[in-house]
Scaffold this motif. Structure first.
Motif, PDB file in Angstrom:
ATOM      1  N   ASN A  46       0.669  -1.120  -0.308  1.00 42.31           N
ATOM      2  CA  ASN A  46      -0.088   0.149  -0.097  1.00 42.31           C
ATOM      3  C   ASN A  46       0.814   1.011   0.320  1.00 42.31           C
ATOM      4  OD1 ASN A  46      -1.353   2.491   1.250  1.00 42.31           O
ATOM      5  ND2 ASN A  46      -2.712   0.770   0.898  1.00 42.31           N
ATOM      6  N   ALA A  47       1.827   1.175   0.527  1.00 44.29           N
ATOM      7  CA  ALA A  47       2.775   2.479   1.151  1.00 44.29           C
ATOM      8  C   ALA A  47       3.635   2.154  -0.510  1.00 44.29           C
ATOM      9  CB  ALA A  47       4.074   2.535   2.288  1.00 44.29           C
ATOM     10  N   LEU A  48       3.970   1.570  -0.815  1.00 39.65           N
ATOM     11  CA  LEU A  48       4.782   1.363  -2.116  1.00 39.65           C
ATOM     12  C   LEU A  48       3.474   1.973  -3.376  1.00 39.65           C
ATOM     13  CD1 LEU A  48       7.178   0.227  -4.284  1.00 39.65           C
ATOM     14  CD2 LEU A  48       6.320  -1.139  -4.383  1.00 39.65           C
ATOM     15  N   ASP A  54      -0.857   5.748  -9.093  1.00 34.60           N
ATOM     16  CA  ASP A  54      -1.555   4.618 -10.180  1.00 34.60           C
ATOM     17  C   ASP A  54      -1.368   4.000 -10.989  1.00 34.60           C
ATOM     18  OD1 ASP A  54      -3.674   4.582  -7.681  1.00 34.60           O
ATOM     19  OD2 ASP A  54      -4.976   5.905  -8.673  1.00 34.60           O
ATOM     20  N   ASP A  55      -0.573   5.555 -12.177  1.00 33.14           N
ATOM     21  CA  ASP A  55       0.186   5.250 -13.345  1.00 33.14           C
ATOM     22  C   ASP A  55       0.847   4.195 -13.324  1.00 33.14           C
ATOM     23  OD1 ASP A  55      -2.401   6.355 -14.124  1.00 33.14           O
ATOM     24  OD2 ASP A  55      -1.015   8.318 -14.923  1.00 33.14           O
ATOM     25  N   ALA A  56       2.516   4.703 -12.152  1.00 35.15           N
ATOM     26  CA  ALA A  56       2.841   4.223 -12.585  1.00 35.15           C
ATOM     27  C   ALA A  56       3.964   3.100 -11.832  1.00 35.15           C
ATOM     28  CB  ALA A  56       4.620   5.368 -11.141  1.00 35.15           C
ATOM     29  N   PHE A  57       1.861   2.795 -10.391  1.00 34.92           N
ATOM     30  CA  PHE A  57       2.311   1.048 -10.357  1.00 34.92           C
ATOM     31  C   PHE A  57       1.460  -0.181 -10.812  1.00 34.92           C
ATOM     32  CE2 PHE A  57       0.356  -1.415  -7.539  1.00 34.92           C
ATOM     33  CZ  PHE A  57       0.806  -2.049  -6.265  1.00 34.92           C
ATOM     34  N   SER A  58       0.596   0.919 -11.559  1.00 28.53           N
ATOM     35  CA  SER A  58       0.147   0.285 -12.544  1.00 28.53           C
ATOM     36  C   SER A  58       0.706  -0.023 -13.588  1.00 28.53           C
ATOM     37  CB  SER A  58      -1.265   0.756 -13.876  1.00 28.53           C
ATOM     38  OG  SER A  58      -2.450   1.036 -13.008  1.00 28.53           O
ATOM     39  N   GLN A  59       1.628   0.243 -14.360  1.00 24.82           N
ATOM     40  CA  GLN A  59       3.023   0.138 -15.214  1.00 24.82           C
ATOM     41  C   GLN A  59       3.751  -1.040 -15.431  1.00 24.82           C
ATOM     42  OE1 GLN A  59       4.486   4.331 -16.205  1.00 24.82           O
ATOM     43  NE2 GLN A  59       2.892   4.637 -17.348  1.00 24.82           N
ATOM     44  N   ASN A  60       4.251  -0.906 -13.867  1.00 25.06           N
ATOM     45  CA  ASN A  60       4.769  -1.707 -12.831  1.00 25.06           C
ATOM     46  C   ASN A  60       4.216  -3.215 -13.507  1.00 25.06           C
ATOM     47  OD1 ASN A  60       7.653  -0.654 -12.526  1.00 25.06           O
ATOM     48  ND2 ASN A  60       6.540   0.670 -11.289  1.00 25.06           N
ATOM     49  N   THR A  61       2.462  -3.147 -12.525  1.00 25.00           N
ATOM     50  CA  THR A  61       2.102  -4.095 -12.896  1.00 25.00           C
ATOM     51  C   THR A  61       2.217  -4.931 -14.009  1.00 25.00           C
ATOM     52  OG1 THR A  61       0.715  -3.538 -10.759  1.00 25.00           O
ATOM     53  CG2 THR A  61      -0.109  -5.322 -12.339  1.00 25.00           C
ATOM     54  N   GLU A  62       1.952  -4.306 -15.105  1.00 29.10           N
ATOM     55  CA  GLU A  62       1.824  -4.771 -16.488  1.00 29.10           C
ATOM     56  C   GLU A  62       3.415  -5.450 -17.098  1.00 29.10           C
ATOM     57  OE1 GLU A  62       0.998  -3.009 -21.189  1.00 29.10           O
ATOM     58  OE2 GLU A  62       0.153  -2.003 -19.252  1.00 29.10           O
ATOM     59  N   ARG A  63       3.931  -4.696 -16.695  1.00 28.83           N
ATOM     60  CA  ARG A  63       5.424  -4.987 -17.021  1.00 28.83           C
ATOM     61  C   ARG A  63       6.024  -6.126 -17.052  1.00 28.83           C
ATOM     62  NH1 ARG A  63      10.855  -1.363 -15.566  1.00 28.83           N
ATOM     63  NH2 ARG A  63      12.865  -2.572 -16.577  1.00 28.83           N
ATOM     64  N   THR A  64       5.810  -6.245 -15.319  1.00 29.80           N
ATOM     65  CA  THR A  64       5.973  -7.107 -13.973  1.00 29.80           C
ATOM     66  C   THR A  64       4.639  -8.779 -14.839  1.00 29.80           C
ATOM     67  OG1 THR A  64       6.692  -6.869 -12.789  1.00 29.80           O
ATOM     68  CG2 THR A  64       6.105  -9.083 -12.481  1.00 29.80           C
ATOM     69  N   ASN A  65       3.578  -8.345 -15.365  1.00 25.69           N
ATOM     70  CA  ASN A  65       2.798  -9.747 -15.673  1.00 25.69           C
ATOM     71  C   ASN A  65       3.849 -10.395 -17.206  1.00 25.69           C
ATOM     72  OD1 ASN A  65       1.147  -9.540 -13.216  1.00 25.69           O
ATOM     73  ND2 ASN A  65      -0.179  -7.753 -14.788  1.00 25.69           N
ATOM     74  N   MET A  66       3.618  -9.118 -17.673  1.00 17.56           N
ATOM     75  CA  MET A  66       4.311  -9.185 -19.509  1.00 17.56           C
ATOM     76  C   MET A  66       5.431 -10.545 -19.622  1.00 17.56           C
ATOM     77  SD  MET A  66       3.853  -6.365 -21.313  1.00 17.56           S
ATOM     78  CE  MET A  66       4.738  -6.928 -22.373  1.00 17.56           C
ATOM     79  N   ALA A  93      13.409  -3.631 -13.737  1.00 16.79           N
ATOM     80  CA  ALA A  93      12.194  -3.360 -12.912  1.00 16.79           C
ATOM     81  C   ALA A  93      12.195  -3.349 -11.678  1.00 16.79           C
ATOM     82  CB  ALA A  93      10.664  -4.193 -13.039  1.00 16.79           C
ATOM     83  N   VAL A  94      13.277  -4.088 -10.578  1.00 17.90           N
ATOM     84  CA  VAL A  94      13.584  -3.188  -9.554  1.00 17.90           C
ATOM     85  C   VAL A  94      13.677  -2.318  -9.097  1.00 17.90           C
ATOM     86  CG1 VAL A  94      14.418  -4.704  -7.223  1.00 17.90           C
ATOM     87  CG2 VAL A  94      12.621  -6.250  -8.245  1.00 17.90           C
TER      88      VAL A  94
END
Length: 197
Positions: A46-48, A54-66, A93-94
């Motif tokens: 939650n803190a991260l 929202d945008d950066a969190f979603s982009q990183n989620t998509e990048r990792t899912n791929m 990514a990290v």
């Protein structure tokens, strides 16, 4: 339901892996001298999310899912998370996330107190006595930060590695990273002197 969702959160899993060595294994009982409680994971994520936005969190989620989908397709039944953690895309990514958020810790005391509050507020309920007696405080904050940034701290102290980081991320971002490390060192010393850790 929360832990089921966490197992599907590839980005969260990759970020938590940075300090997973501090968490008890599934067959271990929480030992406050050696472990952080796994119940900090919701608050940490939650803190991260709040720091990234929202945008950066979603982009990183998509990048990792791929990445995970690609590795699962390549390795099939032989797929393992160790392959994900060792993959250069995962490591990049990290690195991008950790360097990208470093400037948010300019006021280390304020950010420490904020993270302690966020993590404490999101810790799931438990009936385990060892867990009930455990809290996330100043020392635990520093343990998480040291685990998250340990590799980058070593690389920053190596001239060739620092040059590479500056070329990839820009000198200003790496200066922010160095400032964070200095602030963490001073904050840790001040807390020790005050007998708070």
């Amino acid at each position: 339901m929360y832990w089921s969702a966490m197992r599907k959160s590839h980005f969260g899993r990759i970020m938590v892996e940075c300090f997973a060595q501090l968490l008890p294994r599934s067959d271990e009982v929480l030992d406050r001298d050696r472990h952080l409680s796994r119940r900090i994971i919701p608050g940490f994520l939650n803190a991260l999310h709040q720091i990234l936005g929202d945008d950066a969190f979603s982009q990183n989620t998509e990048r990792t899912n791929m990445l995970v989908d690609t590795l699962r397709a390549v390795h099939g039944d032989a797929f393992s998370w160790d392959e994900v953690y060792a993959d250069p895309i995962c490591q990049a990514a990290v690195e991008d996330v950790l360097i990208g958020i470093a400037h948010h810790f300019a006021d280390i005391v304020q950010r420490r107190d904020w993270m302690i509050d966020v993590i404490g507020a999101h810790m799931p309920a438990t009936s385990d006595e060892a867990e009930l007696a455990w809290t996330f405080g100043d020392g635990e904050f520093h343990a998480v930060m040291n685990a998250l940034y340990g590799d980058l701290r070593i690389r920053l102290d190596t001239p060739d590695d620092r040059t590479g980081l500056e070329e990839r991320h820009g000198a200003e971002n790496i200066a922010d990273l160095a400032t964070l490390f200095d602030a963490l060192k001073k904050d840790h010393a001040a807390l020790r002197q005050a007998n708070r850790i």
